[in-house]
Scaffold this motif. Structure first.
Motif, PDB file in Angstrom:
ATOM      1  N   LEU A   1       0.830  -1.208   0.000  1.00 29.34           N
ATOM      2  CA  LEU A   1       0.000   0.000   0.000  1.00 29.34           C
ATOM      3  C   LEU A   1       0.863   1.256   0.000  1.00 29.34           C
ATOM      4  O   LEU A   1       0.594   2.203  -0.746  1.00 29.34           O
ATOM      5  N   VAL A   2       1.899   1.279   0.821  1.00 29.80           N
ATOM      6  CA  VAL A   2       2.806   2.429   0.861  1.00 29.80           C
ATOM      7  C   VAL A   2       3.448   2.619  -0.510  1.00 29.80           C
ATOM      8  O   VAL A   2       3.544   3.742  -1.019  1.00 29.80           O
ATOM      9  N   SER A   3       3.834   1.519  -1.132  1.00 28.26           N
ATOM     10  CA  SER A   3       4.443   1.570  -2.464  1.00 28.26           C
ATOM     11  C   SER A   3       3.450   2.086  -3.511  1.00 28.26           C
ATOM     12  O   SER A   3       3.793   2.939  -4.338  1.00 28.26           O
ATOM     13  N   ILE A   4       2.213   1.594  -3.481  1.00 36.00           N
ATOM     14  CA  ILE A   4       1.176   2.047  -4.426  1.00 36.00           C
ATOM     15  C   ILE A   4       0.931   3.545  -4.242  1.00 36.00           C
ATOM     16  O   ILE A   4       0.860   4.301  -5.207  1.00 36.00           O
ATOM     17  N   GLN A   5       0.813   3.975  -2.985  1.00 35.19           N
ATOM     18  CA  GLN A   5       0.582   5.402  -2.737  1.00 35.19           C
ATOM     19  C   GLN A   5       1.735   6.231  -3.290  1.00 35.19           C
ATOM     20  O   GLN A   5       1.525   7.256  -3.938  1.00 35.19           O
ATOM     21  N   ARG A   6       2.960   5.788  -3.062  1.00 33.06           N
ATOM     22  CA  ARG A   6       4.142   6.521  -3.538  1.00 33.06           C
ATOM     23  C   ARG A   6       4.106   6.631  -5.071  1.00 33.06           C
ATOM     24  O   ARG A   6       4.346   7.709  -5.620  1.00 33.06           O
ATOM     25  N   ILE A   7       3.790   5.539  -5.754  1.00 28.77           N
ATOM     26  CA  ILE A   7       3.712   5.545  -7.223  1.00 28.77           C
ATOM     27  C   ILE A   7       2.609   6.494  -7.696  1.00 28.77           C
ATOM     28  O   ILE A   7       2.808   7.290  -8.611  1.00 28.77           O
ATOM     29  N   HIS A   8       1.436   6.411  -7.051  1.00 31.31           N
ATOM     30  CA  HIS A   8       0.318   7.264  -7.462  1.00 31.31           C
ATOM     31  C   HIS A   8       0.656   8.752  -7.293  1.00 31.31           C
ATOM     32  O   HIS A   8       0.298   9.569  -8.140  1.00 31.31           O
TER      33      HIS A   8
END
Length: 167
Positions: free
Chosen positions: A51-58
């Motif tokens: 989730l942290v990774s997805i948020q960072r990418i978004h």
């Protein structure tokens, strides 16, 4: 049925604060189902890291104000707060101002969504209706119904009728 469902909050999964938040004008009329198209995880720690990774990418790569989805669900049925209820998402270009975006964590071109994930999302939708965040007569769509994409994957798209049984 209890209208409250257990959702792992943004604080609990380590979300960064959004750059800004726009509120939906009234209850969401549509629910758009997505998949993350990433490997699926069942452990809480692995899901939080993803989730942290997805948020960072978004935020960093796509220029969104926050993670794009309102909610996400892990393979074990654990629900995670993305932008949450009543907030405009960034999940389906041109269709975010009257909808809720829910992403199943995993790639469902080949994998079948778990019974637990389907069940949790059904409870989340029921909760949204009972709390007034989601219209009783909401329309449930796959991302591909609104854009040229394979999302939410063949197997999840085929499972959408199970989610439509909420009403």
């Amino acid at each position: 049925m209890d209208s409250k469902v257990n959702v792992i909050s943004r604080l609990q999964w380590g979300a960064a604060a959004p750059k800004q938040k726009d509120k939906l004008k009234g209850s969401a009329q549509r629910v758009v189902i997505h998949h993350t198209a990433l490997p699926s995880f069942k452990g809480l720690t692995e899901c939080k890291n993803q989730l942290v990774s997805i948020q960072r990418i978004h935020v960093k790569e796509r220029g969104f104000d926050d993670i794009g989805y309102n909610f996400l669900v892990g393979g074990d049925g654990t629900l995670f707060e993305g932008r949450g209820w009543g907030v405009v998402g960034a999940h389906t270009k041109g269709h975010n101002h009257d909808s809720l975006g829910i992403a199943f964590m995993g790639n469902f071109n080949n994998d079948t969504p778990s019974k637990e994930a389907i069940s949790s999302v059904k409870k989340l939708l029921q909760s949204g209706v009972s709390q007034g965040f989601l219209r009783q007569d909401f329309v449930l769509l796959g991302h591909r119904d609104l854009g040229s994409t394979e999302c939410p994957g063949e197997k999840l798209y085929a499972a959408l009728p199970k989610l439509r049984e909420v009403k």
